[in-house]
Write a protein that holds these residues in place. Structure first.
Motif, short mmCIF file in Angstrom:
data_model
loop_
_atom_site.label_atom_id
_atom_site.label_comp_id
_atom_site.label_asym_id
_atom_site.label_seq_id
_atom_site.Cartn_x
_atom_site.Cartn_y
_atom_site.Cartn_z
N ARG A 33 0.80 -1.14 -0.10
CA ARG A 33 -0.71 0.14 0.11
C ARG A 33 1.00 1.91 0.45
O ARG A 33 0.48 2.06 -0.46
N GLU A 34 2.28 1.52 0.74
CA GLU A 34 3.09 2.24 1.20
C GLU A 34 3.76 3.05 -0.42
O GLU A 34 3.38 3.65 -0.69
N LEU A 35 4.37 2.02 -0.86
CA LEU A 35 4.94 1.65 -2.26
C LEU A 35 3.93 2.31 -3.34
O LEU A 35 4.42 3.08 -4.19
N GLY A 36 2.36 1.84 -3.15
CA GLY A 36 1.54 2.27 -4.16
C GLY A 36 1.20 3.84 -4.41
O GLY A 36 0.65 4.20 -5.09
N GLN A 37 1.93 4.27 -2.82
CA GLN A 37 1.22 5.27 -2.65
C GLN A 37 2.07 6.30 -2.82
O GLN A 37 2.58 7.36 -3.06
N GLY A 38 3.75 5.60 -3.18
CA GLY A 38 5.07 6.60 -3.64
C GLY A 38 5.80 6.84 -2.02
O GLY A 38 6.66 7.49 -2.29
N HIS A 39 5.45 6.31 -1.49
CA HIS A 39 6.06 6.37 -0.51
C HIS A 39 7.63 5.09 -0.42
O HIS A 39 7.32 4.05 0.24
N PHE A 40 8.24 5.88 -0.54
CA PHE A 40 9.52 4.50 -0.20
C PHE A 40 10.22 5.04 1.04
O PHE A 40 11.39 5.37 1.05
N ARG A 41 9.87 4.02 2.03
CA ARG A 41 10.88 4.30 3.43
C ARG A 41 11.76 3.95 3.52
O ARG A 41 12.41 3.73 4.29
N HIS A 42 11.62 2.13 2.67
CA HIS A 42 12.85 1.50 2.77
C HIS A 42 13.64 1.23 2.79
O HIS A 42 13.56 1.44 0.90
N THR A 43 15.02 1.06 1.72
CA THR A 43 15.61 0.52 0.82
C THR A 43 15.43 -0.94 0.19
O THR A 43 15.01 -1.93 0.78
N GLY A 44 15.76 -1.37 -0.82
CA GLY A 44 15.63 -2.58 -1.51
C GLY A 44 16.94 -3.72 -0.49
O GLY A 44 16.54 -4.67 -0.60
N ARG A 45 18.02 -3.16 0.15
CA ARG A 45 18.51 -3.88 1.36
C ARG A 45 17.21 -4.19 2.82
O ARG A 45 17.23 -5.57 2.90
N HIS A 46 16.87 -3.21 2.81
CA HIS A 46 15.88 -3.33 4.07
C HIS A 46 14.72 -4.79 3.07
O HIS A 46 14.27 -5.66 4.00
N TYR A 47 14.33 -4.95 2.39
CA TYR A 47 13.25 -6.45 1.42
C TYR A 47 14.42 -7.15 1.53
O TYR A 47 13.77 -8.08 1.26
N ARG A 48 15.21 -7.09 1.02
CA ARG A 48 15.92 -7.99 0.76
C ARG A 48 16.18 -9.33 1.84
O ARG A 48 16.45 -9.95 2.33
N LEU A 49 16.53 -8.49 3.46
CA LEU A 49 17.18 -8.76 4.67
C LEU A 49 14.94 -9.87 5.05
O LEU A 49 14.91 -10.92 5.42
N MET A 50 14.04 -8.66 4.56
CA MET A 50 12.74 -9.06 5.09
C MET A 50 12.05 -10.26 4.91
O MET A 50 11.65 -11.46 4.87
N ASN A 51 12.94 -10.69 3.32
CA ASN A 51 12.81 -11.50 2.52
C ASN A 51 13.28 -12.98 3.40
O ASN A 51 12.13 -13.94 3.02
N GLU A 52 14.49 -12.91 3.90
CA GLU A 52 14.03 -14.05 4.90
C GLU A 52 13.06 -14.72 5.65
O GLU A 52 13.94 -15.84 6.68
N VAL A 53 12.60 -13.22 5.88
CA VAL A 53 11.48 -14.01 6.88
C VAL A 53 10.75 -14.93 6.86
O VAL A 53 10.66 -15.57 7.70
N PRO A 54 9.89 -14.67 6.55
CA PRO A 54 9.44 -16.36 5.46
C PRO A 54 10.14 -17.75 5.40
O PRO A 54 9.40 -18.61 6.30
N THR A 55 11.13 -17.99 5.01
CA THR A 55 12.07 -18.36 5.01
C THR A 55 12.30 -18.95 6.74
O THR A 55 12.12 -19.97 7.03
N LEU A 56 12.38 -18.65 8.00
CA LEU A 56 12.99 -18.92 9.45
C LEU A 56 11.77 -19.94 9.29
O LEU A 56 11.50 -20.38 10.43
#
Length: 148
Positions: A110-133
């Motif tokens: 929702r935030e990205l769709g509104q043009g709010h870029f609060r996090h970096t690509g690196r942050h999302y790469r790290l968050m991408n590990e959460v479902p694996t754990l």
């Protein structure tokens, strides 16, 4: 009746979970691309927004709901879950964590769709590990049951 339907309920639960996991692995990766590309190329903003929205609404939300419905049916099936053991509790914690991560992803979309870029690509790469754990916690809890 639930005992007779157990093989089908379990099958549908696993299939739903696999579809849900696929979405949870892919959506944060789309956020990486969205953040790193669309910020500088406004025409890509709409493309990534459409991809993220369709993935979340068309696959992830129905798969999460189906996973919960079939999981609750499994809980209601006599003789399937012994709440005196540890594994149902660790699995439940993993599923609640997965659901919270799903909701976090929906908020990010929702935030990205509104043009709010609060996090970096690196942050999302790290968050991408959460479902694996969380997947590891869930699968080990149900199959290996190391604490029982």
């Amino acid at each position: 009746m639930l005992a007779a339907l157990y093989p089908w309920t379990l099958t549908l639960h696993v299939l739903s979970f696999v579809a849900w996991m696929a979405g949870l692995f892919y959506l944060p990766r789309l956020f990486v691309y969205h953040t790193e590309t669309a910020q500088n190329l406004p025409d890509r903003q709409e493309l990534f927004g459409t991809m993220e929205r369709r993935l979340l609404r068309g696959i992830m939300n129905p798969a999460m709901i189906a996973t919960w419905v079939f999981g609750l049916l499994l809980l209601a099936t006599p003789g399937i879950v012994d709440w005196h053991r540890v594994w149902p509790w660790t699995k439940a914690a993993g599923v609640l964590g997965m659901t919270a991560f799903h909701m976090w992803c929906a908020r990010q979309r929702r935030e990205l769709g509104q043009g709010h870029f609060r996090h970096t690509g690196r942050h999302y790469r790290l968050m991408n590990e959460v479902p694996t754990l969380l997947l590891i916690v869930i699968v080990v809890s149900v199959i290996a049951r190391p604490f029982d």
